[in-house]
Structures are given as structure tokens and as C-alpha cells.
Design a protein around this motif. Structure first.
Motif, PDB file in Angstrom:
ATOM      1  N   ASP A  78       0.681  -1.058   0.061  1.00  0.00           N
ATOM      2  CA  ASP A  78       0.107  -0.133  -0.088  1.00  0.00           C
ATOM      3  C   ASP A  78       0.998   1.223  -0.011  1.00  0.00           C
ATOM      4  OD1 ASP A  78       1.208   0.176   2.623  1.00  0.00           O
ATOM      5  OD2 ASP A  78      -1.083  -0.418   3.569  1.00  0.00           O
ATOM      6  N   ASP A  79       0.481   2.478   0.195  1.00  0.00           N
ATOM      7  CA  ASP A  79       1.065   3.549   0.335  1.00  0.00           C
ATOM      8  C   ASP A  79       1.606   3.931   1.678  1.00  0.00           C
ATOM      9  OD1 ASP A  79       0.814   3.952  -2.468  1.00  0.00           O
ATOM     10  OD2 ASP A  79      -0.835   4.986  -2.245  1.00  0.00           O
ATOM     11  N   ASN A  80       1.647   2.860   2.519  1.00  0.00           N
ATOM     12  CA  ASN A  80       2.216   3.063   3.850  1.00  0.00           C
ATOM     13  C   ASN A  80       3.738   2.520   4.079  1.00  0.00           C
ATOM     14  OD1 ASN A  80       0.011   4.776   4.815  1.00  0.00           O
ATOM     15  ND2 ASN A  80      -0.860   2.749   4.273  1.00  0.00           N
ATOM     16  N   PHE A  81       4.199   3.114   5.398  1.00  0.00           N
ATOM     17  CA  PHE A  81       5.489   2.345   5.820  1.00  0.00           C
ATOM     18  C   PHE A  81       4.751   1.266   6.846  1.00  0.00           C
ATOM     19  CE2 PHE A  81       7.335   6.404   4.617  1.00  0.00           C
ATOM     20  CZ  PHE A  81       8.372   5.987   3.908  1.00  0.00           C
ATOM     21  N   HIS A  82       5.594   0.152   7.068  1.00  0.00           N
ATOM     22  CA  HIS A  82       5.389  -1.045   7.857  1.00  0.00           C
ATOM     23  C   HIS A  82       6.357  -1.283   8.306  1.00  0.00           C
ATOM     24  CE1 HIS A  82       1.048  -1.592   6.588  1.00  0.00           C
ATOM     25  NE2 HIS A  82       1.613  -0.774   5.463  1.00  0.00           N
ATOM     26  N   ILE A  83       6.576  -1.979   9.574  1.00  0.00           N
ATOM     27  CA  ILE A  83       7.711  -2.448  10.258  1.00  0.00           C
ATOM     28  C   ILE A  83       7.402  -3.790  11.127  1.00  0.00           C
ATOM     29  CG2 ILE A  83       7.616  -1.216  12.439  1.00  0.00           C
ATOM     30  CD1 ILE A  83      10.853  -0.843  12.086  1.00  0.00           C
ATOM     31  N   CYS A  84       8.012  -4.725  11.119  1.00  0.00           N
ATOM     32  CA  CYS A  84       7.767  -5.970  11.831  1.00  0.00           C
ATOM     33  C   CYS A  84       9.035  -6.008  12.844  1.00  0.00           C
ATOM     34  CB  CYS A  84       7.910  -7.079  10.987  1.00  0.00           C
ATOM     35  SG  CYS A  84       6.606  -7.158   9.693  1.00  0.00           S
ATOM     36  N   LEU A  85       8.623  -6.043  14.251  1.00  0.00           N
ATOM     37  CA  LEU A  85       9.536  -6.169  15.387  1.00  0.00           C
ATOM     38  C   LEU A  85       9.654  -7.703  16.019  1.00  0.00           C
ATOM     39  CD1 LEU A  85       8.502  -2.718  16.660  1.00  0.00           C
ATOM     40  CD2 LEU A  85      10.408  -3.153  15.263  1.00  0.00           C
ATOM     41  N   HIS A  86      10.693  -8.269  15.644  1.00  0.00           N
ATOM     42  CA  HIS A  86      10.789  -9.534  16.246  1.00  0.00           C
ATOM     43  C   HIS A  86      12.178  -9.691  16.794  1.00  0.00           C
ATOM     44  CE1 HIS A  86       9.815 -13.698  16.777  1.00  0.00           C
ATOM     45  NE2 HIS A  86      10.678 -13.974  16.004  1.00  0.00           N
ATOM     46  N   PRO A  87      12.623 -10.606  17.751  1.00  0.00           N
ATOM     47  CA  PRO A  87      11.765 -11.188  18.626  1.00  0.00           C
ATOM     48  C   PRO A  87      11.264 -10.104  19.783  1.00  0.00           C
ATOM     49  CG  PRO A  87      13.947 -11.874  19.099  1.00  0.00           C
ATOM     50  CD  PRO A  87      13.895 -11.004  17.775  1.00  0.00           C
ATOM     51  N   THR A  88      11.915  -8.930  19.850  1.00  0.00           N
ATOM     52  CA  THR A  88      11.692  -7.975  20.891  1.00  0.00           C
ATOM     53  C   THR A  88      11.448  -6.655  20.269  1.00  0.00           C
ATOM     54  OG1 THR A  88      13.835  -7.095  21.259  1.00  0.00           O
ATOM     55  CG2 THR A  88      13.171  -9.134  22.501  1.00  0.00           C
ATOM     56  N   GLU A  89      10.891  -5.723  20.638  1.00  0.00           N
ATOM     57  CA  GLU A  89      10.705  -4.380  20.156  1.00  0.00           C
ATOM     58  C   GLU A  89      12.062  -3.585  19.652  1.00  0.00           C
ATOM     59  OE1 GLU A  89       9.869  -0.788  22.727  1.00  0.00           O
ATOM     60  OE2 GLU A  89       9.311  -2.399  24.096  1.00  0.00           O
ATOM     61  N   GLU A  90      13.173  -4.157  20.113  1.00  0.00           N
ATOM     62  CA  GLU A  90      14.595  -3.516  19.677  1.00  0.00           C
ATOM     63  C   GLU A  90      14.904  -4.024  18.333  1.00  0.00           C
ATOM     64  OE1 GLU A  90      14.116  -4.448  23.117  1.00  0.00           O
ATOM     65  OE2 GLU A  90      13.786  -2.439  23.840  1.00  0.00           O
ATOM     66  N   ASP A  91      14.267  -5.160  17.864  1.00  0.00           N
ATOM     67  CA  ASP A  91      14.838  -6.015  16.820  1.00  0.00           C
ATOM     68  C   ASP A  91      13.880  -5.703  15.446  1.00  0.00           C
ATOM     69  OD1 ASP A  91      16.902  -7.416  17.795  1.00  0.00           O
ATOM     70  OD2 ASP A  91      15.234  -7.928  19.202  1.00  0.00           O
ATOM     71  N   GLU A  92      14.369  -4.973  14.667  1.00  0.00           N
ATOM     72  CA  GLU A  92      13.676  -4.711  13.130  1.00  0.00           C
ATOM     73  C   GLU A  92      13.989  -5.979  12.483  1.00  0.00           C
ATOM     74  OE1 GLU A  92      14.083  -4.459   9.137  1.00  0.00           O
ATOM     75  OE2 GLU A  92      15.781  -3.947  10.306  1.00  0.00           O
ATOM     76  N   ASN A  93      12.732  -6.712  12.118  1.00  0.00           N
ATOM     77  CA  ASN A  93      12.956  -7.974  11.406  1.00  0.00           C
ATOM     78  C   ASN A  93      12.529  -7.485   9.858  1.00  0.00           C
ATOM     79  OD1 ASN A  93      13.237 -10.827  11.282  1.00  0.00           O
ATOM     80  ND2 ASN A  93      10.875 -10.938  11.008  1.00  0.00           N
ATOM     81  N   CYS A  94      11.567  -6.711   9.699  1.00  0.00           N
ATOM     82  CA  CYS A  94      11.224  -6.444   8.322  1.00  0.00           C
ATOM     83  C   CYS A  94      10.729  -5.147   8.175  1.00  0.00           C
ATOM     84  CB  CYS A  94      10.265  -7.384   7.624  1.00  0.00           C
ATOM     85  SG  CYS A  94      10.625  -9.100   7.398  1.00  0.00           S
ATOM     86  N   PHE A  95      11.267  -4.424   6.918  1.00  0.00           N
ATOM     87  CA  PHE A  95      10.640  -2.979   6.990  1.00  0.00           C
ATOM     88  C   PHE A  95      10.264  -2.898   5.427  1.00  0.00           C
ATOM     89  CE2 PHE A  95      11.689   1.562   5.590  1.00  0.00           C
ATOM     90  CZ  PHE A  95      10.717   1.984   6.344  1.00  0.00           C
ATOM     91  N   PHE A  96       8.940  -2.239   5.468  1.00  0.00           N
ATOM     92  CA  PHE A  96       8.278  -2.073   4.139  1.00  0.00           C
ATOM     93  C   PHE A  96       8.113  -0.476   3.896  1.00  0.00           C
ATOM     94  CE2 PHE A  96       6.802  -5.673   6.215  1.00  0.00           C
ATOM     95  CZ  PHE A  96       6.873  -7.017   5.062  1.00  0.00           C
ATOM     96  N   ALA A  97       8.535  -0.253   2.464  1.00  0.00           N
ATOM     97  CA  ALA A  97       8.222   1.360   2.278  1.00  0.00           C
ATOM     98  C   ALA A  97       7.439   1.219   0.888  1.00  0.00           C
ATOM     99  CB  ALA A  97       9.689   1.980   2.187  1.00  0.00           C
ATOM    100  N   PRO A  98       6.676   2.351   0.852  1.00  0.00           N
ATOM    101  CA  PRO A  98       5.854   2.478  -0.263  1.00  0.00           C
ATOM    102  C   PRO A  98       6.792   2.569  -1.656  1.00  0.00           C
ATOM    103  CG  PRO A  98       5.260   4.242   1.323  1.00  0.00           C
ATOM    104  CD  PRO A  98       6.551   3.652   1.716  1.00  0.00           C
ATOM    105  N   ALA A  99       6.456   2.084  -2.712  1.00  0.00           N
ATOM    106  CA  ALA A  99       7.452   2.018  -3.834  1.00  0.00           C
ATOM    107  C   ALA A  99       7.815   3.200  -4.356  1.00  0.00           C
ATOM    108  CB  ALA A  99       6.483   1.138  -5.080  1.00  0.00           C
ATOM    109  N   ASP A 100       7.043   4.368  -4.286  1.00  0.00           N
ATOM    110  CA  ASP A 100       7.530   5.556  -4.612  1.00  0.00           C
ATOM    111  C   ASP A 100       8.607   6.212  -3.881  1.00  0.00           C
ATOM    112  OD1 ASP A 100       5.874   6.255  -2.783  1.00  0.00           O
ATOM    113  OD2 ASP A 100       4.741   7.804  -3.784  1.00  0.00           O
ATOM    114  N   THR A 101       8.936   5.628  -2.649  1.00  0.00           N
ATOM    115  CA  THR A 101       9.825   6.180  -1.698  1.00  0.00           C
ATOM    116  C   THR A 101      11.173   5.338  -1.734  1.00  0.00           C
ATOM    117  OG1 THR A 101       9.014   4.727   0.256  1.00  0.00           O
ATOM    118  CG2 THR A 101       8.455   7.095  -0.218  1.00  0.00           C
ATOM    119  N   MET A 102      11.223   4.273  -2.602  1.00  0.00           N
ATOM    120  CA  MET A 102      12.389   3.623  -2.565  1.00  0.00           C
ATOM    121  C   MET A 102      13.335   3.861  -3.731  1.00  0.00           C
ATOM    122  SD  MET A 102      10.307  -0.135  -1.685  1.00  0.00           S
ATOM    123  CE  MET A 102      12.145  -1.038  -1.932  1.00  0.00           C
TER     124      MET A 102
END
Length: 121
Positions: A97-121
């Protein structure tokens, strides 16, 4: 901070394409929105604690070598105190979609995956 190898990125890209192609989604993944689903490798299917979630664009700052993300409580369901993440451009996954998303795993200090809108990459 989690470092992802080229092999893992290729696997994640494959998962993203596969998931996007499926209409019903995968049982071990959860929906980011009506139009797409987080890859199981990113969220581990955790719909209870909410490892993955949309974050405000104001928390994301592009730098020459990647994104700096500063999350505070309320920016993501798993965040309980301010956290800073750095994500190199070569590991960013296009969001469905047109939003940023982040997956935090196993704790909130650990970024597992980061998603960015295509037009910002």
C-alpha cells in the motif's frame, strides 16, 4: 538491528510475490491491509502481539545509505519506549500500500522487516 543476507532478501522477495499472488492469504501470515499480507518470514504469524504494523511516515527519515526509523509508544503496537532502527535500502521490502510498515521480532528492539511505499524507494 537484524542484518539480512542477499539470500534471505531473495527469499523474502519470493515470499512477497507469492503472498501477493494469493487471494486468500496464508494462515501463518496476517493482513497488513485489505490488499496485501505480511510475509510469514517477517511476522511469524503473530496476530496476538502484533509484530508487524503500519507506522507513521513522520517516524521515517531517508538518509543516503538507508532509512532511520525512530518509534515511540503509540507509533507501533509493540513499542513501549523510544527505539531507533537503521534499515539499509538494499533490505527494504516494497509495501503493498502507500504506507510504511515494520515488523519487530523477537523484541521491540529488533527490526525484522521494513516495508516502504514503492515511490519512496
Amino acid at each position: 538491528m537484524h542484518t539480512v543476507s542477499a539470500r534471505q532478501r531473495a527469499g523474502l522477495a519470493s515470499v512477497v510475490v507469492t503472498v501477493a499472488a494469493l487471494e486468500s492469504g496464508i494462515a501463518s501470515a496476517h493482513s497488513a491491509s485489505r490488499s496485501w499480507t505480511y510475509p510469514p518470514a517477517c511476522c511469524h504469524g503473530d496476530t496476538v502481539t502484533g509484530e508487524c504494523g503500519k507506522i507513521p511516515a513522520s517516524t521515517v527519515t531517508p538518509r543516503p545509505d538507508g532509512y532511520v526509523i525512530i518509534l515511540r509508544p503509540g507509533d507501533h503496537q509493540k513499542v513501549t519506549h523510544q527505539n531507533r532502527y537503521f534499515v539499509p535500502y538494499d533490505v527494504v521490502i516494497p509495501s503493498g500500500d502507500d504506507n510504511f510498515h515494520i515488523c519487530l521480532h523477537p523484541t521491540e528492539e529488533d527490526e525484522n522487516c521494513f516495508f516502504a511505499p514503492a515511490d519512496t524507494m
